[in-house]
Enzyme design. Structure first.
Site, PDB file in Angstrom:
ATOM      1  N   ASN A  24      -6.423 -23.962 -17.612  1.00 22.56           N
ATOM      2  CA  ASN A  24      -7.768 -23.497 -17.975  1.00 22.56           C
ATOM      3  C   ASN A  24      -8.285 -24.456 -19.046  1.00 22.56           C
ATOM      4  O   ASN A  24      -7.487 -25.136 -19.703  1.00 22.56           O
ATOM      5  CB  ASN A  24      -7.754 -22.019 -18.418  1.00 22.56           C
ATOM      6  N   ASN A  78      -1.666 -10.239 -17.382  1.00 21.08           N
ATOM      7  CA  ASN A  78      -1.746 -10.916 -16.091  1.00 21.08           C
ATOM      8  C   ASN A  78      -0.599 -10.564 -15.144  1.00 21.08           C
ATOM      9  O   ASN A  78      -0.591 -11.007 -13.987  1.00 21.08           O
ATOM     10  CB  ASN A  78      -1.800 -12.436 -16.282  1.00 21.08           C
ATOM     11  N   ARG A  97       2.390 -20.587 -12.993  1.00 21.96           N
ATOM     12  CA  ARG A  97       2.638 -19.195 -13.410  1.00 21.96           C
ATOM     13  C   ARG A  97       3.324 -18.363 -12.327  1.00 21.96           C
ATOM     14  O   ARG A  97       3.645 -17.197 -12.574  1.00 21.96           O
ATOM     15  CB  ARG A  97       1.323 -18.515 -13.858  1.00 21.96           C
ATOM     16  N   ARG A 151      -9.428 -17.060 -10.432  1.00 21.12           N
ATOM     17  CA  ARG A 151      -8.009 -16.698 -10.262  1.00 21.12           C
ATOM     18  C   ARG A 151      -7.789 -15.657  -9.155  1.00 21.12           C
ATOM     19  O   ARG A 151      -7.001 -15.863  -8.256  1.00 21.12           O
ATOM     20  CB  ARG A 151      -7.425 -16.164 -11.579  1.00 21.12           C
ATOM     21  N   HIS A 180     -10.744 -15.326 -16.480  1.00 20.53           N
ATOM     22  CA  HIS A 180     -10.307 -13.934 -16.270  1.00 20.53           C
ATOM     23  C   HIS A 180     -11.408 -13.034 -16.829  1.00 20.53           C
ATOM     24  O   HIS A 180     -11.998 -13.346 -17.871  1.00 20.53           O
ATOM     25  CB  HIS A 180      -9.020 -13.613 -17.042  1.00 20.53           C
ATOM     26  N   ASP A 182     -11.190 -10.496 -18.593  1.00 23.14           N
ATOM     27  CA  ASP A 182     -10.958 -10.042 -19.976  1.00 23.14           C
ATOM     28  C   ASP A 182     -11.351 -11.082 -21.027  1.00 23.14           C
ATOM     29  O   ASP A 182     -11.329 -10.785 -22.218  1.00 23.14           O
ATOM     30  CB  ASP A 182      -9.504  -9.582 -20.173  1.00 23.14           C
ATOM     31  N   CYS A 276      -5.196  -9.869 -23.583  1.00 26.81           N
ATOM     32  CA  CYS A 276      -4.288 -10.366 -22.535  1.00 26.81           C
ATOM     33  C   CYS A 276      -2.849 -10.490 -23.020  1.00 26.81           C
ATOM     34  O   CYS A 276      -1.946 -10.684 -22.213  1.00 26.81           O
ATOM     35  CB  CYS A 276      -4.804 -11.643 -21.882  1.00 26.81           C
TER      36      CYS A 276
HETATM   37  N1  ARG Z   1      -2.739 -19.989 -20.153  1.00 33.33           N
HETATM   38  C1  ARG Z   1      -2.942 -18.725 -19.509  1.00 33.33           C
HETATM   39  C2  ARG Z   1      -3.610 -18.937 -18.154  1.00 33.33           C
HETATM   40  O1  ARG Z   1      -4.402 -19.821 -18.019  1.00 33.33           O
HETATM   41  C3  ARG Z   1      -3.736 -17.828 -20.374  1.00 33.33           C
HETATM   42  C4  ARG Z   1      -3.920 -16.453 -19.813  1.00 33.33           C
HETATM   43  C5  ARG Z   1      -4.693 -15.545 -20.693  1.00 33.33           C
HETATM   44  N2  ARG Z   1      -4.870 -14.318 -20.035  1.00 33.33           N
HETATM   45  C6  ARG Z   1      -6.011 -13.634 -19.900  1.00 33.33           C
HETATM   46  N3  ARG Z   1      -5.978 -12.553 -19.217  1.00 33.33           N
HETATM   47  N4  ARG Z   1      -7.130 -14.057 -20.400  1.00 33.33           N
HETATM   48  O2  ARG Z   1      -3.372 -18.240 -17.204  1.00 33.33           O
END
Ligand code: ARG
Length: 286
Positions: A24, A78, A97, A151, A180, A182, A276
């Site tokens: 991201n 997540n 991930r 995502r 995301h 959130d 998160c």
């Molecule tokens: N580095 C993680 C990603 O890009 C950060 C996730 C943060 N989560 C969230 N729900 N905002 O997936």
């Protein structure tokens, strides 16, 4: 779960946390690499401060172990969606991930073995869905706000609606910066919605304004969004969030909330904030 014990959150301890890849636009592996030991120490301190804030506000905290080479496991929002004691295990968009799926499955199976969850549900093939990061329960309106685009698959919201037998609102995320839901949308216990309009498509903005009465909408500024303050956790009337600017603190106080600021800079380096880093385990849909 004992209602008297306050809201229950799952967190993942950060000993394997680092910023080592970029999925991201906020992620800064170069900055992390300048001082990995220092950043890890700061991450441990920030994590301790987050758990203390959640507990001080009346929450209970369940801490799972992290897993080596799965640095983003510190963002358990997540890992799945948990409603009515049923966990829908996430499926991640990026290979970096995807190893977390088995890891979160093990965490959920462990919670089930201890009677904290009743069931673990697997998504159908072909759907990605990144957990509560893209599915936010709105107790006031008895529906879930679901994000899709960067995502989670466009078809994920319908599966969520059917699985949990709930109403959903689908919000397309218009930019990779707010990947995301959130990161740009937060429901408060009084029914207020704190959101960052620029993160949503025209249709998304229209849907938010059609669903939430105008006096309950709080628009986040560019600065609030960039500080990850929209990524907040309301524990009763205390709002736990990455350190906000004065204006947002004032706006929330005027609406009767207390703000509990947490210095989450080490996690913002990965594009995450308070919400998160938690997964609410005890939400009931009715
Ligand atoms: N580095 C993680 C990603 O890009 C950060 C996730 C943060 N989560 C969230 N729900 N905002 O997936």
């Amino acid at each position: 779960m004992d209602a008297a014990s306050g809201p229950a959150y799952l967190l993942v301890e950060p000993s394997h946390y680092e910023v080592s890849y970029t999925i991201n636009p906020w992620m800064q592996p170069g900055i992390w690499a300048e001082d990995p030991a220092g950043h890890r120490r700061e991450a441990q301190a920030a994590f301790a401060s987050l758990t203390a804030s959640l507990r001080d506000a009346g929450g209970t905290v369940e801490i799972a172990d992290g897993v080596t080479r799965l640095p983003d496991m510190v963002f358990p929002a997540n890992g799945g969606i948990v409603l009515d004691g049923r966990a829908l295990l996430a499926r991640f968009r990026y290979p970096q991930r995807q190893g977390e799926e088995a890891a979160f499955r093990a965490v959920f199976d462990g919670l089930k073995a201890r009677g904290r969850l009743d069931e673990v549900i697997i998504l159908p093939d072909g759907l990605t869905q990144e957990g509560a990061g893209d599915c936010i329960w709105d107790r006031t309106r008895r529906l879930a706000w679901t994000g899709f685009g960067p995502r989670s698959s466009p078809a994920a919201p319908a599966f969520i609606a059917e699985t949990f037998d709930i109403e959903v609102r689908r919000l397309e995320l218009a930019t990779e910066r707010f990947y995301h839901l959130d990161t740009c949308f937060c429901v408060l216990p009084g029914g207020e919605v704190l959101f960052y309009p620029q993160a949503f498509s025209k249709e998304g903005n229209a849907l938010i304004r059609d669903t939430v009465q105008a006096d309950l909408l709080i628009e986040a500024s560019d600065e609030d969004a960039a500080r990850f303050c929209v990524n907040a956790v309301a524990v009763g009337h205390t709002i736990v969030m990455a350190t906000p600017a004065d204006r947002l603190t004032r706006v929330l106080r005027e609406r009767g909330y207390a703000v509990s600021p947490v210095p989450l800079e080490p996690f913002i380096l990965s594009g995450g904030g308070a919400y998160c880093m938690t997964l609410r385990l005890d939400l009931r849909t009715h």
